[in-house]
Design an enzyme around this catalytic site. Structure first.
Site, PDB file in Angstrom:
ATOM      1  CB  THR A  42      -0.941   0.020   1.193  1.00 45.17           C
ATOM      2  OG1 THR A  42      -0.124  -0.193   2.375  1.00 45.17           O
ATOM      3  CG2 THR A  42      -2.121  -1.028   1.165  1.00 45.17           C
ATOM      4  CB  VAL A  44       0.268   5.616   3.370  1.00 45.05           C
ATOM      5  CG1 VAL A  44       0.689   6.558   4.728  1.00 45.05           C
ATOM      6  CG2 VAL A  44      -0.401   6.579   2.658  1.00 45.05           C
ATOM      7  CB  CYS A  45       2.231   0.885   4.408  1.00 46.02           C
ATOM      8  SG  CYS A  45       0.778   1.088   5.221  1.00 46.02           S
ATOM      9  CB  THR A  46       5.411   1.967   0.089  1.00 44.75           C
ATOM     10  OG1 THR A  46       4.575   0.867  -0.365  1.00 44.75           O
ATOM     11  CG2 THR A  46       6.764   1.692  -0.692  1.00 44.75           C
ATOM     12  CG  LEU A  49       7.484  -0.137   6.390  1.00 43.34           C
ATOM     13  CD1 LEU A  49       7.288  -1.460   6.037  1.00 43.34           C
ATOM     14  CD2 LEU A  49       7.430   0.305   7.651  1.00 43.34           C
TER      15      LEU A  49
END
Ligand code: BEZ
Length: 210
Positions: A42, A44-46, A49
């Site tokens: 996804t 935003v998560c990318t 991290l």
């Protein structure tokens, strides 16, 4: 039941991208940041991290171990890691927990059913060397976190754990701090021999202790 500040961070065993861990043993005597993200692959998560990977040196400097979590299995994390490296320009350099059975997300109350009944919200727990929770914050899936802010809070937590001070609004490492109200002026003379500035009897400002 919700985890509150001062509670012992629950221990757990987990599969991670760096192999199996027992959480408390993995933390050892370090500070820790445990954070959840809603889902692999996804956008935003990318970005989050990638940002945490870039800040790894800053967490290391402060003696903080960082670990991520989502309800995806480790096999998905491993496939996703290549995308993070490709799009964020940095390799993932900290472990990600695979919590497909939601054991840990349930333990830490990271699933908020009225927001989403299957995915984890963006939780952050900062854990001290005594294994107690020092900070918890929750963001919705739609809002990426500011991990510089997490570092700023860790600077405050580590400073205030050692000295009888608190940090004012928007404080940054190196700026003046506040003498906590429980310290009398008499005791402050010993603790802060360089002196302080009294703005109000309850608002006493002192240079950041070394
Ligand atoms: C994201 O990481 O982009 C995301 C994940 C779940 C819901 C919305 C956004």
């Amino acid at each position: 039941m919700a985890i509150r500040l001062g509670d012992i961070a629950p221990d757990f065993s987990a599969e991670t991208t760096a192999g199996p861990i027992q959480f408390h043993e993995w933390l050892g005597s370090s500070w820790g940041v445990l954070f959840s993200h809603p889902k692999d692959f996804t956008p935003v998560c990318t970005t989050e991290l990638g940002a945490v990977a870039k800040l790894k040196g800053e967490f290391d400097k402060r003696g903080v171990k960082v670990i991520g979590l989502s309800v995806d299995p480790v096999s998905d994390h491993v496939r996703w890691v290549g995308d993070i490296e490709e799009t964020q320009g940095t390799a993932l350099n900290f472990p990600l927990i695979g919590d497909a059975d939601r054991k840990i997300s349930t333990l830490y109350d990271m699933i908020h059913p009225n927001a989403n009944d299957t995915l984890t919200v963006r939780s952050v727990f900062v854990i001290g060397p005594d294994k107690k929770v020092k900070l918890s914050i929750t963001y919705p899936a739609s809002t990426g976190r500011n991990f510089d802010e997490i570092l700023r809070v860790i600077d405050s937590l580590q400073l205030t754990a050692k000295h009888s001070v608190a940090t004012p609004v928007n404080w940054q490492h190196g700026q003046d701090v506040i003498i906590v109200p429980s310290v009398s002026d008499e005791d402050a003379k010993t603790k802060f021999p360089g002196g302080w500035k009294t703005i109000k009897p309850y608002l006493r400002v002192v240079p950041q202790p070394k």
